[in-house]
Enzyme design. Structure first.
Site, PDB file in Angstrom:
ATOM      1  N   GLU A   1      35.130  25.225  39.640  1.00  0.00           N
ATOM      2  CA  GLU A   1      35.101  25.870  40.952  1.00  0.00           C
ATOM      3  C   GLU A   1      34.262  27.150  40.895  1.00  0.00           C
ATOM      4  O   GLU A   1      34.271  27.866  39.901  1.00  0.00           O
ATOM      5  CB  GLU A   1      36.523  26.200  41.407  1.00  0.00           C
TER       6      GLU A   1
ATOM      7  N   CYS B   1      30.208  33.823  42.383  1.00  0.00           N
ATOM      8  CA  CYS B   1      31.196  34.021  41.322  1.00  0.00           C
ATOM      9  C   CYS B   1      31.265  32.716  40.529  1.00  0.00           C
ATOM     10  O   CYS B   1      31.654  31.677  41.067  1.00  0.00           O
ATOM     11  CB  CYS B   1      32.549  34.358  41.953  1.00  0.00           C
TER      12      CYS B   1
ATOM     13  N   CYS C   1      41.058  27.681  30.761  1.00  0.00           N
ATOM     14  CA  CYS C   1      41.011  28.952  30.031  1.00  0.00           C
ATOM     15  C   CYS C   1      42.177  28.970  29.057  1.00  0.00           C
ATOM     16  O   CYS C   1      43.231  28.415  29.339  1.00  0.00           O
ATOM     17  CB  CYS C   1      41.146  30.111  31.018  1.00  0.00           C
TER      18      CYS C   1
ATOM     19  N   CYS D   1      46.918  34.360  30.735  1.00  0.00           N
ATOM     20  CA  CYS D   1      47.443  35.455  31.566  1.00  0.00           C
ATOM     21  C   CYS D   1      48.491  34.897  32.539  1.00  0.00           C
ATOM     22  O   CYS D   1      48.277  33.867  33.178  1.00  0.00           O
ATOM     23  CB  CYS D   1      46.317  36.148  32.331  1.00  0.00           C
TER      24      CYS D   1
ATOM     25  N   CYS E   1      47.530  34.099  36.449  1.00  0.00           N
ATOM     26  CA  CYS E   1      46.236  33.494  36.806  1.00  0.00           C
ATOM     27  C   CYS E   1      46.301  31.968  36.847  1.00  0.00           C
ATOM     28  O   CYS E   1      46.823  31.326  35.933  1.00  0.00           O
ATOM     29  CB  CYS E   1      45.190  33.946  35.794  1.00  0.00           C
TER      30      CYS E   1
ATOM     31  N   CYS F   1      40.413  36.159  43.562  1.00  0.00           N
ATOM     32  CA  CYS F   1      40.608  36.409  42.124  1.00  0.00           C
ATOM     33  C   CYS F   1      41.843  35.695  41.601  1.00  0.00           C
ATOM     34  O   CYS F   1      42.922  35.809  42.165  1.00  0.00           O
ATOM     35  CB  CYS F   1      40.808  37.891  41.855  1.00  0.00           C
TER      36      CYS F   1
HETATM   37  N1  SAH Z   1      38.700  35.889  32.001  1.00  0.00           N
HETATM   38  C1  SAH Z   1      37.916  36.949  32.583  1.00  0.00           C
HETATM   39  C2  SAH Z   1      37.188  36.517  33.830  1.00  0.00           C
HETATM   40  C3  SAH Z   1      38.099  36.197  34.994  1.00  0.00           C
HETATM   41  S1  SAH Z   1      37.761  37.317  36.246  1.00  0.00           S
HETATM   42  C4  SAH Z   1      38.794  38.151  32.803  1.00  0.00           C
HETATM   43  O1  SAH Z   1      39.966  38.085  32.496  1.00  0.00           O
HETATM   44  O2  SAH Z   1      38.304  39.184  33.224  1.00  0.00           O
HETATM   45  C5  SAH Z   1      39.092  37.073  37.329  1.00  0.00           C
HETATM   46  C6  SAH Z   1      39.791  38.363  37.608  1.00  0.00           C
HETATM   47  O3  SAH Z   1      40.906  38.097  38.468  1.00  0.00           O
HETATM   48  C7  SAH Z   1      40.360  38.996  36.363  1.00  0.00           C
HETATM   49  O4  SAH Z   1      40.310  40.391  36.491  1.00  0.00           O
HETATM   50  C8  SAH Z   1      41.797  38.503  36.414  1.00  0.00           C
HETATM   51  O5  SAH Z   1      42.636  39.276  35.626  1.00  0.00           O
HETATM   52  C9  SAH Z   1      42.082  38.621  37.874  1.00  0.00           C
HETATM   53  N2  SAH Z   1      43.200  37.811  38.338  1.00  0.00           N
HETATM   54  C10 SAH Z   1      43.728  36.710  37.766  1.00  0.00           C
HETATM   55  N3  SAH Z   1      44.735  36.233  38.496  1.00  0.00           N
HETATM   56  C11 SAH Z   1      44.835  37.046  39.567  1.00  0.00           C
HETATM   57  C12 SAH Z   1      45.675  37.043  40.703  1.00  0.00           C
HETATM   58  N4  SAH Z   1      46.614  36.108  40.880  1.00  0.00           N
HETATM   59  N5  SAH Z   1      45.495  38.028  41.617  1.00  0.00           N
HETATM   60  C13 SAH Z   1      44.527  38.961  41.458  1.00  0.00           C
HETATM   61  N6  SAH Z   1      43.703  39.003  40.417  1.00  0.00           N
HETATM   62  C14 SAH Z   1      43.855  38.050  39.482  1.00  0.00           C
END
Ligand code: SAH
Length: 342
Positions: free
Chosen positions: A84, A97, A104, A108, A111, A331
């Site tokens: 996506e 993006c 992944c 986290c 996410c 995000c």
């Molecule tokens: N793996 C990399 C790239 C992903 S960027 C990283 O961790 O930075 C996606 C961004 O969205 C990251 O900052 C991640 O922490 C954030 N993110 C993930 N789940 C989210 C959510 N449910 N709400 C808001 N931000 C989120």
């Protein structure tokens, strides 16, 4: 797949096929304009037959548009993997993006991209393809004709967990004969893989570095991000200092506000303290909802209050506009399966 190759490598490729060098440039130009083989008019069928097996193959499975104009696309790749990507429209142009992995393995807790773990890395060309497809949908071409002006590596996957392909991608996307998107217009986001942050600076890249921090201390960070068991915040901040010293680029910290976890005034005071004196900026994002996860974001009003506090404490901060949430394109909402979102 020939989209993984630099122009120089494409010249070698056509030579091996016994074709004249100018065919290489024609193929490269067609790739950068995201043409299908059928759409190429200056290459004869016999040549097309020779390159067909190496030419990028994809399917647009889904293209959703949000109320705010954000678009989310699900691309099916040659091996049926699904990635996506999101297109965001700003005043100054379009940003794509991109995802860097199918799934992944960072785990986290908040996410969606991590559900099901890591399937595989994306190749440099597969990352580039996501931009080329959107660029074509917008009616753009290569060089001056491109419509996409900015790129963020903030889709599914951890870019620094796929380092070699990601740096090849950075070289391809900034090629002056291709999309010609300069590193100044590219942001790379990482959960904080310390040695790779240093390597990125050592390898001469100067993209905007974005760190998914999400906590003011290691105790809280460990409860939501497994990577915190491998690297401390102190180590991350020191790698950021190194990156800033080498590149002169201010580092951005992403901080998703999760109710009852990391979003108290005390948390903001501690955050401000650890960032004191650094050339950086904090993006506060109320956590976006992910149906499988039980964490909840704070409301925007609370986010603005916390942002104001950070600013008063001398830390540059903004509350990030959330885009595309209604199509699960915001995000942390990207996945490698076709989800329920319309
Ligand atoms: N793996 C990399 C790239 C992903 S960027 C990283 O961790 O930075 C996606 C961004 O969205 C990251 O900052 C991640 O922490 C954030 N993110 C993930 N789940 C989210 C959510 N449910 N709400 C808001 N931000 C989120």
């Amino acid at each position: 797949m020939i989209l993984d190759l630099t122009l120089g490598e494409i010249y070698e490729y056509v030579e091996k096929l016994g074709l004249p060098k100018f065919r290489g440039k024609q193929i490269f130009d067609a790739l950068m304009q995201c043409k299908t083989l059928e759409e190429i008019t200056n290459i004869p069928q016999v040549v097309k037959d020779k390159i067909e097996k190496d030419y990028p193959k994809y399917n647009i499975l889904k293209l959703l548009e949000s109320k705010d104009g954000t678009k989310k696309m699900a691309l099916e790749l040659a091996d049926k993997s699904i990635v996506e990507s999101v297109l965001l429209k700003y005043k100054y142009g379009y940003t794509v993006c991109v995802s860097t992995q199918v799934g992944c393995r960072m785990g986290c807790k908040f996410c969606a991209s991590t559900i099901g773990g890591l399937q595989r890395n994306l190749s440099a060309g597969e990352i580039l393809l996501q931009i080329l497809v959107f660029n074509k949908l917008l009616g753009g071409g290569s060089k001056d004709e491109r419509k996409v002006t900015n790129v963020v590596l903030m889709g599914a996957g951890e870019p620094l967990d796929n380092y070699e392909n990601v740096i090849s991608f950075l070289r391809l996307v900034s090629n002056p004969d291709g999309l010609n998107i300069s590193q100044r217009n590219i942001s790379l986001s990482t959960c904080g893989i310390v040695p790779k942050i240093r390597q990125l600076a050592d390898d001469g890249f100067n993209v905007t570095l974005t760190i998914s921090l999400h906590a003011p201390n290691d105790e809280i960070r460990k409860t939501i991000m497994p990577i915190a068991n491998a690297f401390t915040i102190k180590e991350i901040l020191s790698a950021c200092d190194y990156y800033f010293a080498k590149t002169g680029r201010r580092v951005i910290f992403e901080y998703s506000l999760i109710d009852g976890v990391n979003a108290s005034e005390e948390n903001m005071r501690e955050l401000s303290k650890i960032l004191k004196g650094k050339a950086c900026h904090v993006n506060l994002i109320p956590l976006n909802s992910v149906k499988e996860k039980n964490l909840i974001g704070v409301n925007r009003k609370k986010a603005y209050v916390l942002c104001g506090l950070l600013e008063r404490l001398g830390t540059s901060a903004t509350v990030r506009r959330t885009m595309g949430e209604d199509i699960e394109g915001a995000c942390g909402q990207l996945r490698n399966k076709l989800g329920g979102a319309r």
